[in-house]
Write a protein that holds these residues in place. Sequence first.
Motif, PDB file in Angstrom:
ATOM      1  N   MET A   1       0.854  -1.197   0.000  1.00  0.00           N
ATOM      2  CA  MET A   1       0.000   0.000   0.000  1.00  0.00           C
ATOM      3  C   MET A   1       0.890   1.247   0.000  1.00  0.00           C
ATOM      4  O   MET A   1       1.428   1.647   1.020  1.00  0.00           O
ATOM      5  CB  MET A   1      -0.869  -0.014   1.254  1.00  0.00           C
ATOM      6  N   ASN A   2       1.105   1.776  -1.164  1.00  0.00           N
ATOM      7  CA  ASN A   2       2.020   2.909  -1.273  1.00  0.00           C
ATOM      8  C   ASN A   2       1.258   4.087  -1.853  1.00  0.00           C
ATOM      9  O   ASN A   2       1.183   4.279  -3.050  1.00  0.00           O
ATOM     10  CB  ASN A   2       3.181   2.514  -2.185  1.00  0.00           C
ATOM     11  N   LYS A   3       0.647   4.836  -0.962  1.00  0.00           N
ATOM     12  CA  LYS A   3      -0.203   5.898  -1.483  1.00  0.00           C
ATOM     13  C   LYS A   3       0.043   7.198  -0.731  1.00  0.00           C
ATOM     14  O   LYS A   3       0.524   7.196   0.389  1.00  0.00           O
ATOM     15  CB  LYS A   3      -1.659   5.486  -1.368  1.00  0.00           C
ATOM     16  N   ASP A   4      -0.322   8.282  -1.389  1.00  0.00           N
ATOM     17  CA  ASP A   4      -0.269   9.569  -0.708  1.00  0.00           C
ATOM     18  C   ASP A   4      -1.637   9.835  -0.134  1.00  0.00           C
ATOM     19  O   ASP A   4      -2.618   9.891  -0.855  1.00  0.00           O
ATOM     20  CB  ASP A   4       0.092  10.680  -1.705  1.00  0.00           C
ATOM     21  N   TYR A   5      -1.702   9.975   1.198  1.00  0.00           N
ATOM     22  CA  TYR A   5      -3.024  10.190   1.772  1.00  0.00           C
ATOM     23  C   TYR A   5      -3.358  11.661   1.798  1.00  0.00           C
ATOM     24  O   TYR A   5      -2.506  12.516   1.740  1.00  0.00           O
ATOM     25  CB  TYR A   5      -3.103   9.790   3.239  1.00  0.00           C
ATOM     26  N   LYS A   6      -4.622  11.850   2.057  1.00  0.00           N
ATOM     27  CA  LYS A   6      -5.086  13.162   2.450  1.00  0.00           C
ATOM     28  C   LYS A   6      -5.301  13.022   3.947  1.00  0.00           C
ATOM     29  O   LYS A   6      -6.011  12.134   4.404  1.00  0.00           O
ATOM     30  CB  LYS A   6      -6.415  13.444   1.728  1.00  0.00           C
ATOM     31  N   PHE A   7      -4.637  13.846   4.718  1.00  0.00           N
ATOM     32  CA  PHE A   7      -4.801  13.725   6.168  1.00  0.00           C
ATOM     33  C   PHE A   7      -6.088  14.401   6.616  1.00  0.00           C
ATOM     34  O   PHE A   7      -6.404  15.499   6.154  1.00  0.00           O
ATOM     35  CB  PHE A   7      -3.615  14.372   6.877  1.00  0.00           C
ATOM     36  N   VAL A   8      -6.808  13.740   7.517  1.00  0.00           N
ATOM     37  CA  VAL A   8      -7.993  14.409   8.053  1.00  0.00           C
ATOM     38  C   VAL A   8      -7.592  15.398   9.137  1.00  0.00           C
ATOM     39  O   VAL A   8      -8.356  16.294   9.475  1.00  0.00           O
ATOM     40  CB  VAL A   8      -9.039  13.410   8.609  1.00  0.00           C
ATOM     41  N   ASP A   9      -6.385  15.216   9.656  1.00  0.00           N
ATOM     42  CA  ASP A   9      -5.883  16.144  10.668  1.00  0.00           C
ATOM     43  C   ASP A   9      -5.202  17.312   9.933  1.00  0.00           C
ATOM     44  O   ASP A   9      -4.116  17.166   9.361  1.00  0.00           O
ATOM     45  CB  ASP A   9      -4.886  15.399  11.571  1.00  0.00           C
ATOM     46  N   GLN A  10      -5.837  18.457   9.976  1.00  0.00           N
ATOM     47  CA  GLN A  10      -5.341  19.621   9.225  1.00  0.00           C
ATOM     48  C   GLN A  10      -3.961  20.080   9.706  1.00  0.00           C
ATOM     49  O   GLN A  10      -3.184  20.643   8.937  1.00  0.00           O
ATOM     50  CB  GLN A  10      -6.329  20.789   9.352  1.00  0.00           C
ATOM     51  N   ALA A  11      -3.671  19.845  10.967  1.00  0.00           N
ATOM     52  CA  ALA A  11      -2.365  20.258  11.490  1.00  0.00           C
ATOM     53  C   ALA A  11      -1.252  19.510  10.762  1.00  0.00           C
ATOM     54  O   ALA A  11      -0.224  20.098  10.393  1.00  0.00           O
ATOM     55  CB  ALA A  11      -2.299  19.990  12.993  1.00  0.00           C
ATOM     56  N   ILE A  12      -1.462  18.227  10.520  1.00  0.00           N
ATOM     57  CA  ILE A  12      -0.446  17.434   9.828  1.00  0.00           C
ATOM     58  C   ILE A  12      -0.425  17.818   8.351  1.00  0.00           C
ATOM     59  O   ILE A  12       0.641  17.977   7.746  1.00  0.00           O
ATOM     60  CB  ILE A  12      -0.721  15.928   9.999  1.00  0.00           C
ATOM     61  N   GLU A  13      -1.591  17.962   7.794  1.00  0.00           N
ATOM     62  CA  GLU A  13      -1.704  18.345   6.385  1.00  0.00           C
ATOM     63  C   GLU A  13      -0.919  19.642   6.125  1.00  0.00           C
ATOM     64  O   GLU A  13      -0.247  19.790   5.112  1.00  0.00           O
ATOM     65  CB  GLU A  13      -3.193  18.536   6.052  1.00  0.00           C
ATOM     66  N   GLU A  14      -0.981  20.542   7.081  1.00  0.00           N
ATOM     67  CA  GLU A  14      -0.303  21.831   6.894  1.00  0.00           C
ATOM     68  C   GLU A  14       1.200  21.729   7.139  1.00  0.00           C
ATOM     69  O   GLU A  14       2.002  22.302   6.406  1.00  0.00           O
ATOM     70  CB  GLU A  14      -0.906  22.865   7.862  1.00  0.00           C
ATOM     71  N   LEU A  15       1.578  20.965   8.152  1.00  0.00           N
ATOM     72  CA  LEU A  15       2.993  20.936   8.546  1.00  0.00           C
ATOM     73  C   LEU A  15       3.834  20.015   7.657  1.00  0.00           C
ATOM     74  O   LEU A  15       5.003  20.322   7.373  1.00  0.00           O
ATOM     75  CB  LEU A  15       3.092  20.490  10.021  1.00  0.00           C
ATOM     76  N   LEU A  16       3.263  18.937   7.189  1.00  0.00           N
ATOM     77  CA  LEU A  16       4.048  17.923   6.488  1.00  0.00           C
ATOM     78  C   LEU A  16       4.798  18.455   5.253  1.00  0.00           C
ATOM     79  O   LEU A  16       5.992  18.162   5.090  1.00  0.00           O
ATOM     80  CB  LEU A  16       3.159  16.726   6.123  1.00  0.00           C
ATOM     81  N   PRO A  17       4.158  19.244   4.389  1.00  0.00           N
ATOM     82  CA  PRO A  17       4.908  19.739   3.236  1.00  0.00           C
ATOM     83  C   PRO A  17       6.123  20.580   3.646  1.00  0.00           C
ATOM     84  O   PRO A  17       7.179  20.516   3.016  1.00  0.00           O
ATOM     85  CB  PRO A  17       3.879  20.611   2.491  1.00  0.00           C
ATOM     86  N   LYS A  18       5.970  21.332   4.728  1.00  0.00           N
ATOM     87  CA  LYS A  18       7.097  22.168   5.187  1.00  0.00           C
ATOM     88  C   LYS A  18       8.240  21.292   5.684  1.00  0.00           C
ATOM     89  O   LYS A  18       9.409  21.582   5.477  1.00  0.00           O
ATOM     90  CB  LYS A  18       6.629  23.106   6.293  1.00  0.00           C
ATOM     91  N   VAL A  19       7.861  20.217   6.335  1.00  0.00           N
ATOM     92  CA  VAL A  19       8.864  19.277   6.846  1.00  0.00           C
ATOM     93  C   VAL A  19       9.599  18.634   5.679  1.00  0.00           C
ATOM     94  O   VAL A  19      10.829  18.484   5.697  1.00  0.00           O
ATOM     95  CB  VAL A  19       8.151  18.204   7.703  1.00  0.00           C
ATOM     96  N   LYS A  20       8.847  18.283   4.659  1.00  0.00           N
ATOM     97  CA  LYS A  20       9.459  17.647   3.484  1.00  0.00           C
ATOM     98  C   LYS A  20      10.398  18.614   2.784  1.00  0.00           C
ATOM     99  O   LYS A  20      11.494  18.246   2.360  1.00  0.00           O
ATOM    100  CB  LYS A  20       8.371  17.174   2.524  1.00  0.00           C
ATOM    101  N   GLU A  21       9.942  19.855   2.675  1.00  0.00           N
ATOM    102  CA  GLU A  21      10.763  20.905   2.049  1.00  0.00           C
ATOM    103  C   GLU A  21      12.107  21.015   2.772  1.00  0.00           C
ATOM    104  O   GLU A  21      13.150  21.179   2.166  1.00  0.00           O
ATOM    105  CB  GLU A  21      10.037  22.241   2.208  1.00  0.00           C
ATOM    106  N   ALA A  22      12.034  20.901   4.095  1.00  0.00           N
ATOM    107  CA  ALA A  22      13.263  21.025   4.892  1.00  0.00           C
ATOM    108  C   ALA A  22      14.089  19.739   4.836  1.00  0.00           C
ATOM    109  O   ALA A  22      15.187  19.673   5.375  1.00  0.00           O
ATOM    110  CB  ALA A  22      12.895  21.357   6.336  1.00  0.00           C
ATOM    111  N   GLY A  23      13.555  18.693   4.206  1.00  0.00           N
ATOM    112  CA  GLY A  23      14.338  17.480   3.973  1.00  0.00           C
ATOM    113  C   GLY A  23      14.281  16.448   5.081  1.00  0.00           C
ATOM    114  O   GLY A  23      15.188  15.624   5.196  1.00  0.00           O
ATOM    115  N   PHE A  24      13.243  16.492   5.894  1.00  0.00           N
ATOM    116  CA  PHE A  24      13.175  15.507   6.971  1.00  0.00           C
ATOM    117  C   PHE A  24      12.276  14.331   6.596  1.00  0.00           C
ATOM    118  O   PHE A  24      11.236  14.515   5.985  1.00  0.00           O
ATOM    119  CB  PHE A  24      12.642  16.141   8.256  1.00  0.00           C
TER     120      PHE A  24
END
Length: 636
Positions: A1-24
């Motif tokens: 199961m290798n999928k990109d989810y849509k998070f129902v938790d908006q806090a994660i939805e908002e923070l995750l792209p920034k974390v990825k941008e920073a390379g973590f």
Amino acid sequence: MNKDYKFVDQAIEELLPKVKEAGFDTVWDRFKSMQPQCGFGELGVCCRICWKGPCRIDPFGNGPQRGICGADAHTIVARNLIRGIAAGAAAHSDHGRHIALTLLEVAEGHAPAYCIKDEKKLMNVAARLGLSTEGKNVRQVAKEVALATLEDFSRQNSSIPCSWARQTITAERAEKLTALGVMPHNIDAVVAGIMNRTHVGCDADPVNLLLGGLKGALADYTGMYLSTELSDVIFGTPEPVITTANLGVLKEDAVNIAVHGHNPLLSEIICDVAGSMDEEARQAGAKEGINIVGVCCTGNEVMARRGIPLATNYLSQEMAVLTGAVDAMVVDVQCIMPSLGVLQECYHTQLITTMATNKIPGAVHVEFTEKTALEDARRVVELAIEAYKRRDKNKINIPQYKETAIVGFSAEAVFAALSKLNKEDPLKPLLDNIVNGNIQGVALFAGCSTTRVAQDHNFVTIARELARHNVLLLATGCGAGAFAKLGLMTQEATEAYAGDSLKAVLTAVGEAAGLNGPLPLVLHMGSCVDNTRAVTVATALANKLGVDLDKLPVVASAPEAMSEKAVAIGTWAVTLGIPTHLGIIPQVTGSSLVTEVLTDKLKDLVGGYFIVETDPLRAAGKLYEVIRERRKALGI
Ligand code: MSK
């Protein structure tokens, strides 16, 4: 199961792209890079028990059908499963033992940081264990309760069941389980027995192994029950309290201390000492002093008892650190990702391990003991203040999401709320409303969050659907965390999602209990160890109705289960007669026999069984169907 989810938790939805941008990397990245996952492991047919192996059975029938020792898929799957149950039971019951030993130290005057906060509960526990309290002071009773509890870890007479198991279920259930040979007499012996019988060359009968698993699960139940009850004795029994949940509970201008894990022994004392160290935090520049937040089940413990806000639940624990605003992540036992040790290489967060048996590379270790709890807690807060001084303001990114959560519904709190409607007979209003159909049934949501599904999504979807059908909802552990973060522990959620008759009952009870409105849609019963609170309510209902637990319109759901503890919990729920839903495919399907026993045959044996359904709406439908079936059988 290798999928990109849509998070129902908006806090994660908002923070995750920034974390990825920073390379973590986060848990979701590692999940992706693990694909495809081992198919043999997913089916449960991989055996690593001896070093002739690893062996694996070909599920398509073309390759080997037996391991090198001759074990077939059924034996291998059953052994793997019950070893998981043993691990879950060991985790919960070691936690329980720690609490019981602390109670003994309190009784003997050796643990100055602690006291008996709930004497009434202590007396009730003593009575339930058959101990006389007459003419004895609190300390004497506490000592007897602690010693009687410790007997459940040491009894050698296998014909005497564990007191905490026997005294907390219906007499009929206890008899049935005794006749089946699955009542535990000694938690440790049962766990050791599973390790013994699953050693290479021992028990090869899959059904016999599974019966051993039921016994292991009841040992888990015993350890959990005593842990919850004795924690209440020492720290107080939860009562409804209004708090907040999700990453927005972190404060930019405070020293943020996250307490994470399961065991409340240190986190409670950290909460006690933090107030007196607030000035030190302010002197370090934190205008708002110290802000304690919870993660996972230690979070649930302090949230339920003290109204400490919950930052997040299991799967998103890394996200708390990645806000850049957590100064100390203080961990005790269980469900702590080792990745926290790596993340702190890039963030100022001080990871602090506190238990001798749970260390993580990269963490500072402050070894906790009951005798030195106050000094240990102060040391932890000092380390947090030191870390605050190293904070990089540019890295702070707190998603501004938080929800109100009304939490703290222990069994006692539920009975107390009901007593406002009927003082003499508090259970009557609940029972009447179940019988007349205003409440169709009760669903307990338990278990973890996992990368195998979109985090929190199953919980929320099933709960809303069942609420629409007037099912009363209870929750613990990371399920409770999901509901708290996403606003389902509010009065507004009751207004929005409860069916009309459920809403009327929740409103009547909530108003009578002084909440100026309904009870929240989902009642927060505590951490995952507190699932036994739901059994307290169910057993009281069953006794009042004069039926066994397997007749009640009560179901459980672990829609995002992950840990071995969850396997043990699900298995004891089934063993107690409660049909239990799993929203992920358990690692047993490589054996048709084991699968059939778990999902079907157990129904005849104990009344409960597993319902496996990965689609949350269909799962809700199946759970509701079970509730309807049971109502019909009861003639209501
Ligand atoms: S913390 S066991 S992820 S509920 Fe209790 Fe959550 Fe499951 Fe751990």
